[in-house]
Design an enzyme around this catalytic site. Structure first.
Site, short mmCIF file in Angstrom:
data_model
loop_
_atom_site.label_atom_id
_atom_site.label_comp_id
_atom_site.label_asym_id
_atom_site.label_seq_id
_atom_site.Cartn_x
_atom_site.Cartn_y
_atom_site.Cartn_z
N LYS A 16 4.87 6.23 5.11
CA LYS A 16 3.48 5.78 5.14
C LYS A 16 3.35 4.39 5.75
O LYS A 16 2.35 4.06 6.39
CB LYS A 16 2.89 5.82 3.73
CG LYS A 16 2.70 7.24 3.20
CD LYS A 16 1.88 8.10 4.14
CE LYS A 16 1.66 9.51 3.60
NZ LYS A 16 0.81 10.33 4.49
N SER A 36 -1.64 6.06 2.84
CA SER A 36 -1.51 5.97 1.38
C SER A 36 -1.44 4.51 0.98
O SER A 36 -1.03 3.66 1.78
CB SER A 36 -0.24 6.69 0.92
OG SER A 36 0.06 6.41 -0.43
N TYR A 61 9.23 7.99 0.90
CA TYR A 61 7.80 8.23 1.13
C TYR A 61 7.11 6.95 1.60
O TYR A 61 6.32 6.97 2.56
CB TYR A 61 7.16 8.75 -0.15
CG TYR A 61 5.69 9.04 -0.04
CD1 TYR A 61 5.24 10.18 0.61
CD2 TYR A 61 4.73 8.19 -0.60
CE1 TYR A 61 3.88 10.47 0.71
CE2 TYR A 61 3.39 8.47 -0.51
CZ TYR A 61 2.96 9.61 0.15
OH TYR A 61 1.62 9.89 0.24
#
Length: 244
Positions: free
Chosen positions: A153, A136, A149
């Site tokens: 990533k 991402s 998050y």
């Protein structure tokens, strides 16, 4: 060289979003696809748009999931050429409001599960095979209210490089795709807000929110012989977001 005729690809997260689009694109390029997801009915919907396939309804965080997935692939097609790690979860919250169990679950799904599946697949990956992580922009550019998050990533970005260095001598390519703001079921609730959607658009030089069809062709390319000299890369597909 972009064709995948006769190759076998495992695609996780294949029941919807980016994973479903990648599975369909790989199938159209000639691959036999092993579709992995938790929801059997939604997997069947993806499978209906694919050629030769096997569906595996399983929760990736279960300890026996990696062996089961690889076993189904070998049982169905007798070989394995690519693994695409597209499954993931995104639970944005400010740091102060993020329970540790939510951090743990995002880590288990976004990092531990693809690590374990790659481990299980490795004995079957020969020369010129491919492992593709779906990372991402959040692994390369910081976002507020998404620290858990972003951490997962960021880990995927470094895992891609580490595995490329380790596995390239055996001819196994390891790369990542880093999508920008893509319209998927994972963020559809957020994008129901016109203000939030406009924030995405304003931050993207290309001027629109991405769609899953922007991502899938790159996965096909990275799995194909045309990408045989690409190792350890994370390729942004973000409409210019990170270039600002």
């Amino acid at each position: 060289m972009n064709e995948l005729d006769g190759k076998v690809a495992i695609v996780t997260g294949a029941s919807s979003g980016i994973g479903a689009a990648i599975a369909e694109a790989m199938s159209q390029a000639g691959a036999n696809v092993v579709l992995v997801g938790r929801d059997e009915e939604r997997l069947k919907q993806t499978a209906a748009r694919c050629g030769p396939h096997r569906t595996v309804a399983v929760d990736l965080v279960e300890d026996d999931a990696p062996a089961r997935i690889v076993g189904e692939a070998i049982s169905a097609f007798r070989r394995l050429d690519s693994v695409v790690h597209s499954a993931g979860i995104f639970w944005p919250k400010p740091l102060a409001l993020t329970p540790l169990d939510e951090l743990d679950m995002q880590w288990r799904v976004n990092v531990r599960a693809p690590f374990a599946l790659t481990q299980a697949a490795l004995p079957h990956l020969g020369r010129d095979s491919s492992v593709i992580f779906v990372s991402s922009i959040a692994g390369q550019v910081a976002f507020p209210n998404s620290s858990a998050y972003c951490a997962t990533k960021g880990a995927i970005e470094q895992l891609t490089k580490a595995l490329a260095v380790e596995l390239s001598p055996a001819g196994v390519r390891v790369n990542a795709i880093a999508p920008g703001n893509i319209r998927t079921p994972m963020n559809e609730e957020l994008l129901k807000s016109k203000e939030y959607e406009q924030m995405y658009i304003d931050g993207t030089p290309y001027g629109r929110v991405g769609v899953v069809e922007d991502i899938a062709p790159l996965a096909v390319f990275l799995a194909s012989d045309a990408a045989r000299y690409i190792h350890g890369e994370s390729i942004l597909v973000d409409g210019g977001w990170a270039a600002r």
